[in-house]
Scaffold this motif. Structure first.
Motif, mmCIF file in Angstrom:
data_model
loop_
_atom_site.group_PDB
_atom_site.id
_atom_site.type_symbol
_atom_site.label_atom_id
_atom_site.label_comp_id
_atom_site.label_asym_id
_atom_site.label_seq_id
_atom_site.Cartn_x
_atom_site.Cartn_y
_atom_site.Cartn_z
ATOM 1 N N THR A 98 72.874 -56.067 18.596
ATOM 2 C CA THR A 98 71.986 -55.988 17.427
ATOM 3 C C THR A 98 70.715 -56.779 17.677
ATOM 4 O O THR A 98 69.614 -56.344 17.321
ATOM 5 C CB THR A 98 72.702 -56.512 16.168
ATOM 6 N N ALA A 99 70.849 -57.953 18.298
ATOM 7 C CA ALA A 99 69.682 -58.773 18.615
ATOM 8 C C ALA A 99 68.725 -58.021 19.530
ATOM 9 O O ALA A 99 67.504 -58.040 19.329
ATOM 10 C CB ALA A 99 70.124 -60.087 19.268
ATOM 11 N N GLU A 100 69.278 -57.342 20.517
ATOM 12 C CA GLU A 100 68.446 -56.587 21.458
ATOM 13 C C GLU A 100 67.749 -55.420 20.757
ATOM 14 O O GLU A 100 66.582 -55.120 21.035
ATOM 15 C CB GLU A 100 69.303 -56.083 22.620
ATOM 16 N N ARG A 101 68.454 -54.772 19.806
ATOM 17 C CA ARG A 101 67.835 -53.676 19.057
ATOM 18 C C ARG A 101 66.690 -54.187 18.203
ATOM 19 O O ARG A 101 65.645 -53.551 18.087
ATOM 20 C CB ARG A 101 68.881 -52.979 18.178
ATOM 21 N N ILE A 102 66.889 -55.357 17.586
ATOM 22 C CA ILE A 102 65.836 -55.948 16.750
ATOM 23 C C ILE A 102 64.587 -56.208 17.585
ATOM 24 O O ILE A 102 63.467 -55.886 17.183
ATOM 25 C CB ILE A 102 66.326 -57.258 16.100
ATOM 26 N N ILE A 103 64.768 -56.785 18.764
ATOM 27 C CA ILE A 103 63.632 -57.101 19.631
ATOM 28 C C ILE A 103 62.914 -55.826 20.060
ATOM 29 O O ILE A 103 61.680 -55.730 19.975
ATOM 30 C CB ILE A 103 64.107 -57.897 20.866
ATOM 31 N N ILE A 104 63.671 -54.820 20.500
ATOM 32 C CA ILE A 104 63.071 -53.576 20.981
ATOM 33 C C ILE A 104 62.314 -52.849 19.875
ATOM 34 O O ILE A 104 61.188 -52.383 20.065
ATOM 35 C CB ILE A 104 64.156 -52.658 21.582
ATOM 36 N N GLU A 105 62.930 -52.770 18.681
ATOM 37 C CA GLU A 105 62.354 -51.959 17.616
ATOM 38 C C GLU A 105 61.261 -52.672 16.816
ATOM 39 O O GLU A 105 60.428 -52.015 16.187
ATOM 40 C CB GLU A 105 63.466 -51.474 16.682
ATOM 41 N N LEU A 106 61.252 -54.010 16.835
ATOM 42 C CA LEU A 106 60.253 -54.734 16.046
ATOM 43 C C LEU A 106 59.097 -55.295 16.865
ATOM 44 O O LEU A 106 58.070 -55.655 16.296
ATOM 45 C CB LEU A 106 60.917 -55.883 15.276
ATOM 46 N N ARG A 107 59.273 -55.370 18.176
ATOM 47 C CA ARG A 107 58.267 -56.054 19.007
ATOM 48 C C ARG A 107 56.850 -55.508 18.781
ATOM 49 O O ARG A 107 55.903 -56.272 18.600
ATOM 50 C CB ARG A 107 58.643 -55.956 20.480
ATOM 51 N N ASP A 108 56.699 -54.199 18.768
ATOM 52 C CA ASP A 108 55.371 -53.604 18.614
ATOM 53 C C ASP A 108 54.853 -53.657 17.184
ATOM 54 O O ASP A 108 53.682 -53.376 16.937
ATOM 55 C CB ASP A 108 55.384 -52.140 19.072
ATOM 56 N N LYS A 109 55.723 -54.019 16.250
ATOM 57 C CA LYS A 109 55.323 -54.021 14.845
ATOM 58 C C LYS A 109 55.030 -55.416 14.322
ATOM 59 O O LYS A 109 54.511 -55.576 13.216
ATOM 60 C CB LYS A 109 56.432 -53.392 13.983
ATOM 61 N N MET A 110 55.355 -56.448 15.091
ATOM 62 C CA MET A 110 55.244 -57.811 14.588
ATOM 63 C C MET A 110 53.809 -58.220 14.267
ATOM 64 O O MET A 110 53.572 -59.000 13.365
ATOM 65 C CB MET A 110 55.856 -58.803 15.585
ATOM 66 N N GLY A 111 52.836 -57.698 14.999
ATOM 67 C CA GLY A 111 51.444 -58.037 14.707
ATOM 68 C C GLY A 111 51.073 -57.649 13.289
ATOM 69 O O GLY A 111 50.563 -58.451 12.509
ATOM 70 N N ASP A 112 51.364 -56.408 12.925
ATOM 71 C CA ASP A 112 51.056 -55.936 11.583
ATOM 72 C C ASP A 112 51.848 -56.686 10.530
ATOM 73 O O ASP A 112 51.339 -57.018 9.463
ATOM 74 C CB ASP A 112 51.366 -54.432 11.455
ATOM 75 N N LEU A 113 53.108 -56.960 10.820
ATOM 76 C CA LEU A 113 53.959 -57.601 9.824
ATOM 77 C C LEU A 113 53.523 -59.030 9.535
ATOM 78 O O LEU A 113 53.449 -59.448 8.389
ATOM 79 C CB LEU A 113 55.415 -57.591 10.301
ATOM 80 N N THR A 114 53.216 -59.798 10.572
ATOM 81 C CA THR A 114 52.846 -61.190 10.348
ATOM 82 C C THR A 114 51.449 -61.312 9.773
ATOM 83 O O THR A 114 51.166 -62.201 8.986
ATOM 84 C CB THR A 114 52.926 -62.007 11.645
ATOM 85 N N LEU A 115 50.555 -60.400 10.146
ATOM 86 C CA LEU A 115 49.193 -60.470 9.638
ATOM 87 C C LEU A 115 49.076 -59.909 8.229
ATOM 88 O O LEU A 115 48.044 -60.072 7.592
ATOM 89 C CB LEU A 115 48.250 -59.689 10.576
ATOM 90 N N ALA A 116 50.133 -59.270 7.723
ATOM 91 C CA ALA A 116 50.092 -58.663 6.402
ATOM 92 C C ALA A 116 50.490 -59.636 5.307
ATOM 93 O O ALA A 116 50.665 -59.242 4.169
ATOM 94 C CB ALA A 116 51.022 -57.454 6.361
ATOM 95 N N SER A 117 50.655 -60.893 5.616
ATOM 96 C CA SER A 117 51.075 -61.862 4.617
ATOM 97 C C SER A 117 50.131 -61.865 3.428
ATOM 98 O O SER A 117 48.913 -61.832 3.563
ATOM 99 C CB SER A 117 51.104 -63.258 5.241
ATOM 100 N N SER A 118 50.726 -61.916 2.244
ATOM 101 C CA SER A 118 49.904 -61.861 1.033
ATOM 102 C C SER A 118 50.370 -62.923 0.057
ATOM 103 O O SER A 118 51.538 -63.245 -0.018
ATOM 104 C CB SER A 118 50.020 -60.480 0.384
ATOM 105 N N THR A 119 49.454 -63.470 -0.729
ATOM 106 C CA THR A 119 49.818 -64.442 -1.753
ATOM 107 C C THR A 119 49.984 -63.760 -3.094
ATOM 108 O O THR A 119 50.009 -64.403 -4.132
ATOM 109 C CB THR A 119 48.726 -65.528 -1.867
ATOM 110 N N ALA A 120 50.123 -62.435 -3.097
ATOM 111 C CA ALA A 120 50.221 -61.690 -4.348
ATOM 112 C C ALA A 120 51.434 -62.086 -5.161
ATOM 113 O O ALA A 120 51.471 -61.889 -6.368
ATOM 114 C CB ALA A 120 50.290 -60.187 -4.056
ATOM 115 N N ALA A 121 52.464 -62.637 -4.541
ATOM 116 C CA ALA A 121 53.655 -63.007 -5.283
ATOM 117 C C ALA A 121 53.442 -64.244 -6.132
ATOM 118 O O ALA A 121 54.249 -64.556 -6.988
ATOM 119 C CB ALA A 121 54.815 -63.250 -4.319
ATOM 120 N N GLY A 122 52.375 -64.972 -5.895
ATOM 121 C CA GLY A 122 52.045 -66.104 -6.745
ATOM 122 C C GLY A 122 52.931 -67.315 -6.550
ATOM 123 O O GLY A 122 52.979 -68.181 -7.405
ATOM 124 N N GLY A 123 53.682 -67.388 -5.473
ATOM 125 C CA GLY A 123 54.548 -68.527 -5.230
ATOM 126 C C GLY A 123 53.755 -69.709 -4.732
ATOM 127 O O GLY A 123 52.563 -69.629 -4.461
#
Length: 200
Positions: free
Chosen positions: A120-145
């Motif tokens: 499962t760890a290997e699947r996570i790395i393979i399937e998320l590696r190319d998407k991490m840039g968008d995911l981490t840069l998409a952080s938003s303060t819209a939740a108001g926390g």
């Protein structure tokens, strides 16, 4: 689809919280880090949500930032990972930590999370590696926390250094070495580059 709740926090007992919205109490399940930043009960709260609909249940999952919700949804697309396991993963590692494990290919760190085996760890790395840039840069303060930006900023800074040509492991080390509480993404990257020049 219920995408966002804004109301009064009635109760918070991880992994559940109840939010009163115009007299209707919504039960929401959330990763453990979300609870660290919740206000006291009786106070206003805004939570981003993902609605999971099954034959026998409708479940709301809550997140403090858009980046967290997108990461949760990406995890759901991976074979063998359901909503409960995705929630467990995000309870064991904040989004920026998970991003670091993925970009550095650190399967050993992922297997230390509850319910994650080697495959499962290997699947996570393979399937998320190319998407991490968008995911981490998409952080938003819209939740108001009340969350500090530094956690999400570290992951985004790591991604930024990778984009500048550094290898993932080196970028992660540089970002962690430069990061200080309250720093923005740009400040972390600038300090990391300055340190490289100074020691180069």
């Amino acid at each position: 689809m219920i995408a966002r709740l804004a109301g009064t926090l009635v109760s918070k007992q991880p992994p559940h919280m109840v939010i009163d919205v115009a007299g209707v109490g919504y039960e929401v399940e959330a990763p453990l880090p979300v609870f660290f930043d919740l206000p006291e009960t009786g106070q206003p709260v805004v939570i981003l949500t993902h609605l999971s609909v099954k034959e026998d249940s409708h479940t709301l999952y809550g997140f403090a930032t858009e980046a967290e919700r997108r990461l949760f949804r990406q995890l759901l697309r991976i074979s063998g990972i359901g909503a409960k396991l995705a929630l467990t993963i995000l309870s064991g590692a904040r989004g920026d930590e998970l991003a670091r494990y993925v970009v550095e290919g650190d399967a050993a760190a992922l297997t230390r999370l509850p319910g994650i085996g080697k495959k499962t760890a290997e699947r996570i790395i393979i399937e998320l590696r190319d998407k991490m840039g968008d995911l981490t840069l998409a952080s938003s303060t819209a939740a108001g926390g009340a969350r500090s930006a530094s956690g999400d900023a570290l992951g985004a800074a790591t991604t930024g250094l990778i984009a500048l040509g550094y290898k993932a492991q080196e970028a992660g080390r540089m970002a962690r070495g430069a990061a200080q509480p309250g720093m923005s993404v740009e400040q972390i990257i600038r300090h990391a580059l300055q340190a490289t020049v100074k020691h180069g």
